[in-house]
Design a protein around this motif. Sequence first.
Motif, PDB file in Angstrom:
ATOM      1  N   GLU A  22      64.800  47.648  38.707  1.00  0.00           N
ATOM      2  CA  GLU A  22      63.904  48.807  38.628  1.00  0.00           C
ATOM      3  C   GLU A  22      62.641  48.454  37.848  1.00  0.00           C
ATOM      4  OE1 GLU A  22      66.447  51.764  36.936  1.00  0.00           O
ATOM      5  OE2 GLU A  22      67.326  52.306  38.881  1.00  0.00           O
ATOM      6  N   ASP A  23      62.811  47.732  36.737  1.00  0.00           N
ATOM      7  CA  ASP A  23      61.648  47.300  35.953  1.00  0.00           C
ATOM      8  C   ASP A  23      60.776  46.359  36.774  1.00  0.00           C
ATOM      9  OD1 ASP A  23      62.486  48.806  33.817  1.00  0.00           O
ATOM     10  OD2 ASP A  23      63.376  47.118  32.727  1.00  0.00           O
ATOM     11  N   PHE A  24      61.400  45.434  37.491  1.00  0.00           N
ATOM     12  CA  PHE A  24      60.646  44.496  38.324  1.00  0.00           C
ATOM     13  C   PHE A  24      59.875  45.239  39.406  1.00  0.00           C
ATOM     14  CE2 PHE A  24      60.312  42.001  42.208  1.00  0.00           C
ATOM     15  CZ  PHE A  24      59.529  40.936  41.754  1.00  0.00           C
ATOM     16  N   ASN A  25      60.524  46.204  40.065  1.00  0.00           N
ATOM     17  CA  ASN A  25      59.855  46.974  41.120  1.00  0.00           C
ATOM     18  C   ASN A  25      58.683  47.776  40.569  1.00  0.00           C
ATOM     19  OD1 ASN A  25      61.507  46.031  43.155  1.00  0.00           O
ATOM     20  ND2 ASN A  25      62.953  47.714  42.970  1.00  0.00           N
ATOM     21  N   ARG A  26      58.829  48.313  39.361  1.00  0.00           N
ATOM     22  CA  ARG A  26      57.750  49.069  38.735  1.00  0.00           C
ATOM     23  C   ARG A  26      56.562  48.149  38.469  1.00  0.00           C
ATOM     24  NH1 ARG A  26      60.232  50.704  34.359  1.00  0.00           N
ATOM     25  NH2 ARG A  26      61.462  52.129  35.596  1.00  0.00           N
ATOM     26  N   VAL A  27      56.831  46.957  37.960  1.00  0.00           N
ATOM     27  CA  VAL A  27      55.766  45.996  37.691  1.00  0.00           C
ATOM     28  C   VAL A  27      55.115  45.553  39.000  1.00  0.00           C
ATOM     29  CG1 VAL A  27      55.291  43.658  36.845  1.00  0.00           C
ATOM     30  CG2 VAL A  27      56.720  45.200  35.500  1.00  0.00           C
ATOM     31  N   ALA A  28      55.915  45.313  40.024  1.00  0.00           N
ATOM     32  CA  ALA A  28      55.370  44.905  41.319  1.00  0.00           C
ATOM     33  C   ALA A  28      54.481  46.001  41.897  1.00  0.00           C
ATOM     34  CB  ALA A  28      56.510  44.567  42.285  1.00  0.00           C
ATOM     35  N   ASP A  29      54.899  47.267  41.790  1.00  0.00           N
ATOM     36  CA  ASP A  29      54.076  48.376  42.269  1.00  0.00           C
ATOM     37  C   ASP A  29      52.771  48.469  41.490  1.00  0.00           C
ATOM     38  OD1 ASP A  29      55.924  49.045  44.188  1.00  0.00           O
ATOM     39  OD2 ASP A  29      56.825  50.672  43.022  1.00  0.00           O
ATOM     40  N   ASP A  30      52.844  48.279  40.175  1.00  0.00           N
ATOM     41  CA  ASP A  30      51.632  48.301  39.353  1.00  0.00           C
ATOM     42  C   ASP A  30      50.671  47.188  39.756  1.00  0.00           C
ATOM     43  OD1 ASP A  30      52.643  50.452  37.986  1.00  0.00           O
ATOM     44  OD2 ASP A  30      53.234  49.309  36.203  1.00  0.00           O
ATOM     45  N   LEU A  31      51.216  46.008  40.046  1.00  0.00           N
ATOM     46  CA  LEU A  31      50.367  44.888  40.470  1.00  0.00           C
ATOM     47  C   LEU A  31      49.715  45.168  41.824  1.00  0.00           C
ATOM     48  CD1 LEU A  31      52.486  41.810  39.363  1.00  0.00           C
ATOM     49  CD2 LEU A  31      50.314  42.577  38.402  1.00  0.00           C
ATOM     50  N   ARG A  32      50.457  45.756  42.750  1.00  0.00           N
ATOM     51  CA  ARG A  32      49.881  46.121  44.054  1.00  0.00           C
ATOM     52  C   ARG A  32      48.753  47.124  43.885  1.00  0.00           C
ATOM     53  NH1 ARG A  32      51.923  46.051  49.105  1.00  0.00           N
ATOM     54  NH2 ARG A  32      51.527  48.265  49.418  1.00  0.00           N
ATOM     55  N   HIS A  33      48.987  48.137  43.056  1.00  0.00           N
ATOM     56  CA  HIS A  33      47.977  49.168  42.833  1.00  0.00           C
ATOM     57  C   HIS A  33      46.736  48.566  42.166  1.00  0.00           C
ATOM     58  CE1 HIS A  33      46.453  53.203  42.346  1.00  0.00           C
ATOM     59  NE2 HIS A  33      46.238  52.965  41.070  1.00  0.00           N
ATOM     60  N   THR A  34      46.943  47.684  41.215  1.00  0.00           N
ATOM     61  CA  THR A  34      45.817  47.016  40.551  1.00  0.00           C
ATOM     62  C   THR A  34      45.038  46.164  41.542  1.00  0.00           C
ATOM     63  OG1 THR A  34      47.006  46.999  38.453  1.00  0.00           O
ATOM     64  CG2 THR A  34      45.187  45.448  38.677  1.00  0.00           C
ATOM     65  N   PHE A  35      45.743  45.432  42.379  1.00  0.00           N
ATOM     66  CA  PHE A  35      45.096  44.595  43.385  1.00  0.00           C
ATOM     67  C   PHE A  35      44.200  45.430  44.288  1.00  0.00           C
ATOM     68  CE2 PHE A  35      45.329  43.249  47.868  1.00  0.00           C
ATOM     69  CZ  PHE A  35      44.651  42.049  47.787  1.00  0.00           C
ATOM     70  N   ALA A  36      44.749  46.514  44.834  1.00  0.00           N
ATOM     71  CA  ALA A  36      43.970  47.364  45.738  1.00  0.00           C
ATOM     72  C   ALA A  36      42.800  48.007  45.007  1.00  0.00           C
ATOM     73  CB  ALA A  36      44.858  48.439  46.352  1.00  0.00           C
ATOM     74  N   SER A  37      43.019  48.480  43.802  1.00  0.00           N
ATOM     75  CA  SER A  37      41.952  49.117  43.026  1.00  0.00           C
ATOM     76  C   SER A  37      40.813  48.151  42.748  1.00  0.00           C
ATOM     77  CB  SER A  37      42.503  49.649  41.700  1.00  0.00           C
ATOM     78  OG  SER A  37      43.474  50.636  41.924  1.00  0.00           O
ATOM     79  N   LEU A  38      41.144  46.929  42.366  1.00  0.00           N
ATOM     80  CA  LEU A  38      40.106  45.933  42.073  1.00  0.00           C
ATOM     81  C   LEU A  38      39.345  45.532  43.333  1.00  0.00           C
ATOM     82  CD1 LEU A  38      41.940  43.654  39.498  1.00  0.00           C
ATOM     83  CD2 LEU A  38      40.020  45.195  39.062  1.00  0.00           C
ATOM     84  N   MET A  39      40.060  45.381  44.439  1.00  0.00           N
ATOM     85  CA  MET A  39      39.398  45.017  45.692  1.00  0.00           C
ATOM     86  C   MET A  39      38.405  46.101  46.107  1.00  0.00           C
ATOM     87  SD  MET A  39      40.531  42.045  46.801  1.00  0.00           S
ATOM     88  CE  MET A  39      40.372  42.010  48.564  1.00  0.00           C
ATOM     89  N   ILE A  40      38.836  47.341  46.081  1.00  0.00           N
ATOM     90  CA  ILE A  40      37.981  48.449  46.524  1.00  0.00           C
ATOM     91  C   ILE A  40      36.821  48.657  45.561  1.00  0.00           C
ATOM     92  CG2 ILE A  40      37.931  50.947  46.912  1.00  0.00           C
ATOM     93  CD1 ILE A  40      40.827  50.594  48.015  1.00  0.00           C
ATOM     94  N   SER A  41      37.086  48.609  44.257  1.00  0.00           N
ATOM     95  CA  SER A  41      36.014  48.832  43.286  1.00  0.00           C
ATOM     96  C   SER A  41      34.976  47.720  43.326  1.00  0.00           C
ATOM     97  CB  SER A  41      36.577  48.993  41.878  1.00  0.00           C
ATOM     98  OG  SER A  41      37.161  47.793  41.436  1.00  0.00           O
ATOM     99  N   ASN A  42      35.333  46.576  43.882  1.00  0.00           N
ATOM    100  CA  ASN A  42      34.375  45.479  44.023  1.00  0.00           C
ATOM    101  C   ASN A  42      33.755  45.433  45.409  1.00  0.00           C
ATOM    102  OD1 ASN A  42      34.150  43.926  41.493  1.00  0.00           O
ATOM    103  ND2 ASN A  42      36.377  43.930  41.690  1.00  0.00           N
ATOM    104  N   GLY A  43      33.935  46.504  46.177  1.00  0.00           N
ATOM    105  CA  GLY A  43      33.221  46.655  47.433  1.00  0.00           C
ATOM    106  C   GLY A  43      33.911  46.132  48.674  1.00  0.00           C
ATOM    107  N   GLU A  44      35.183  45.768  48.576  1.00  0.00           N
ATOM    108  CA  GLU A  44      35.893  45.290  49.771  1.00  0.00           C
ATOM    109  C   GLU A  44      36.069  46.442  50.760  1.00  0.00           C
ATOM    110  OE1 GLU A  44      36.975  42.936  52.339  1.00  0.00           O
ATOM    111  OE2 GLU A  44      36.935  41.951  50.384  1.00  0.00           O
TER     112      GLU A  44
END
Length: 111
Positions: A22-44
């Motif tokens: 459960e902890d691993f899945n939470r961290v993985a979800d956070d990393l996915r959300h961070t990845f998408a947020s950074l990509m979009i905020s940088n104009g992707e």
Amino acid sequence: MSDGALGEFVTESFRAVKRLMEDFNRVADDLRHTFASLMISNGEDIVRVSRLMGHSNASFTLNVYSHMIPCEHDASGDRLACLVFGNKMETVANPPMQLERPSVENLCKSA
């Protein structure tokens, strides 16, 4: 070790593994959300991010991450505020702009 103690050990072991997963899945979800947020905020492009994330369609990605899309300042709002309120109102928190009240002639030329 008795059967009861062995059963309890196995149960507790499974619970510990479940908590770790459960902890691993939470961290993985956070990393996915961070990845998408950074990509979009940088104009992707939102469609590209949607595909990279494996979303079924771009509208889902847009609904979740639209707040991350960089916004460009539109000076038309400042011009309207200048017409209505004079220079008393600033529509942008960035460095204030000194706007001149346009004359009717200038408005007709720009239309």
